[in-house]
Design an enzyme around this catalytic site. Structure first.
Site, PDB file in Angstrom:
ATOM      1  N   LYS A  80      74.459  46.556  80.424  1.00 43.42           N
ATOM      2  CA  LYS A  80      75.772  45.404  80.321  1.00 43.42           C
ATOM      3  C   LYS A  80      76.774  46.611  79.377  1.00 43.42           C
ATOM      4  O   LYS A  80      75.507  47.579  78.333  1.00 43.42           O
ATOM      5  CB  LYS A  80      75.464  44.452  79.406  1.00 43.42           C
ATOM      6  CG  LYS A  80      75.464  43.199  80.300  1.00 43.42           C
ATOM      7  CD  LYS A  80      75.093  42.272  79.581  1.00 43.42           C
ATOM      8  CE  LYS A  80      74.344  40.688  80.693  1.00 43.42           C
ATOM      9  NZ  LYS A  80      74.603  39.437  79.378  1.00 43.42           N
TER      10      LYS A  80
ATOM     11  N   PHE B  64      83.340  30.256  79.783  1.00 38.96           N
ATOM     12  CA  PHE B  64      83.159  31.116  80.023  1.00 38.96           C
ATOM     13  C   PHE B  64      83.326  31.921  81.010  1.00 38.96           C
ATOM     14  O   PHE B  64      82.734  33.130  80.700  1.00 38.96           O
ATOM     15  CB  PHE B  64      81.671  31.208  78.963  1.00 38.96           C
ATOM     16  CG  PHE B  64      80.887  30.927  79.875  1.00 38.96           C
ATOM     17  CD1 PHE B  64      80.196  31.027  80.044  1.00 38.96           C
ATOM     18  CD2 PHE B  64      80.221  29.971  79.080  1.00 38.96           C
ATOM     19  CE1 PHE B  64      78.646  31.422  81.213  1.00 38.96           C
ATOM     20  CE2 PHE B  64      79.380  29.075  79.722  1.00 38.96           C
ATOM     21  CZ  PHE B  64      78.966  29.727  80.870  1.00 38.96           C
TER      22      PHE B  64
ATOM     23  N   ARG C 142      61.835  39.136  82.493  1.00 45.36           N
ATOM     24  CA  ARG C 142      62.640  37.673  81.991  1.00 45.36           C
ATOM     25  C   ARG C 142      61.857  37.826  80.768  1.00 45.36           C
ATOM     26  O   ARG C 142      62.427  37.612  79.524  1.00 45.36           O
ATOM     27  CB  ARG C 142      62.780  36.560  82.231  1.00 45.36           C
ATOM     28  CG  ARG C 142      62.811  36.393  83.809  1.00 45.36           C
ATOM     29  CD  ARG C 142      64.651  36.348  83.664  1.00 45.36           C
ATOM     30  NE  ARG C 142      65.033  35.239  83.359  1.00 45.36           N
ATOM     31  CZ  ARG C 142      66.283  35.473  82.817  1.00 45.36           C
ATOM     32  NH1 ARG C 142      67.288  36.232  83.177  1.00 45.36           N
ATOM     33  NH2 ARG C 142      66.881  34.343  82.199  1.00 45.36           N
TER      34      ARG C 142
ATOM     35  N   THR D 247      68.562  34.389  76.677  1.00 47.73           N
ATOM     36  CA  THR D 247      69.742  34.846  76.374  1.00 47.73           C
ATOM     37  C   THR D 247      70.153  35.133  75.180  1.00 47.73           C
ATOM     38  O   THR D 247      71.145  36.086  74.699  1.00 47.73           O
ATOM     39  CB  THR D 247      70.773  33.833  77.343  1.00 47.73           C
ATOM     40  OG1 THR D 247      70.146  33.776  78.296  1.00 47.73           O
ATOM     41  CG2 THR D 247      72.019  34.191  77.231  1.00 47.73           C
TER      42      THR D 247
ATOM     43  N   ARG E 118      65.846  42.018  73.827  1.00 49.74           N
ATOM     44  CA  ARG E 118      67.067  41.094  72.467  1.00 49.74           C
ATOM     45  C   ARG E 118      66.635  40.322  70.954  1.00 49.74           C
ATOM     46  O   ARG E 118      67.932  40.487  70.501  1.00 49.74           O
ATOM     47  CB  ARG E 118      67.447  39.869  73.737  1.00 49.74           C
ATOM     48  CG  ARG E 118      68.191  39.868  74.981  1.00 49.74           C
ATOM     49  CD  ARG E 118      68.785  38.922  75.929  1.00 49.74           C
ATOM     50  NE  ARG E 118      69.299  39.125  76.976  1.00 49.74           N
ATOM     51  CZ  ARG E 118      69.786  38.571  78.282  1.00 49.74           C
ATOM     52  NH1 ARG E 118      68.356  37.147  78.306  1.00 49.74           N
ATOM     53  NH2 ARG E 118      70.251  38.644  79.448  1.00 49.74           N
TER      54      ARG E 118
ATOM     55  N   HIS F 269      71.289  42.456  81.439  1.00 47.35           N
ATOM     56  CA  HIS F 269      71.419  40.942  82.498  1.00 47.35           C
ATOM     57  C   HIS F 269      69.777  40.963  83.368  1.00 47.35           C
ATOM     58  O   HIS F 269      69.685  42.332  83.834  1.00 47.35           O
ATOM     59  CB  HIS F 269      72.368  41.235  83.545  1.00 47.35           C
ATOM     60  CG  HIS F 269      72.222  39.967  84.504  1.00 47.35           C
ATOM     61  ND1 HIS F 269      72.335  38.494  84.643  1.00 47.35           N
ATOM     62  CD2 HIS F 269      72.217  40.469  85.863  1.00 47.35           C
ATOM     63  CE1 HIS F 269      72.047  38.048  85.753  1.00 47.35           C
ATOM     64  NE2 HIS F 269      71.423  38.580  86.428  1.00 47.35           N
TER      65      HIS F 269
END
Length: 149
Positions: A9, A57, A85, A91, A102, A115
């Site tokens: 992103k 959102f 994943r 997330t 992350r 993503h």
């Protein structure tokens, strides 16, 4: 061979994390079969996040993903969807395990770096949305024989 769609992103691109993220996936043994840098159009972003259209959102997601460059990728490998994943992490980076993208690099749920498709059906849809067939390269790295039985 299974394929998945991943996108670094705008926050990941702006922070200079592209090579680290690609490196983690390469080190895992997955094969990069599609790669491009683009600033997504509003139409593409809305199609990508269509599943969230009715959520409060949605507008923020579309605004963010169109705010700067994105590195769109297609990766191939055994179990690549589930494995990617796990490499990506939860997330919300605050809940992501250390060692995940992350968990190590994410700031908050609104700036979570990457993503990744969450299921085979989603992966197929997202790959087709972001890439034309002729933009994907079918190839097999020489090291494949060292990775698979």
């Amino acid at each position: 061979m299974e394929r998945t769609f991943l996108a670094i992103k705008p926050d990941g691109v702006q922070r200079g994390l592209v090579s680290e993220i690609i490196g983690r996936l390469e080190k895992k043994g997955f094969t990069l079969v599609g790669l491009k840098l683009l600033k997504p159009s509003r139409e593409l972003a809305e199609q990508h996040y269509d599943v969230h259209r009715e959520r409060p959102f949605f507008a923020g997601l579309v605004e963010f993903i169109t705010s700067g460059p994105v590195v769109a990728m297609v990766w191939e490998g055994d179990g690549v969807i589930a494995s990617a994943r796990k490499l990506i992490g939860a997330t919300n980076p605050l809940n992501a395990e250390p060692g995940t993208i992350r968990g190590d690099l994410g700031i908050n749920i609104g700036r979570n770096i990457i993503h990744g498709s969450d299921a085979p059906e989603t992966a197929q849809k997202e790959v087709a949305l972001w890439f034309k067939d002729e933009e994907l390269v079918n190839w097999q790295p020489e090291l494949t024989r060292w990775l698979r039985e």
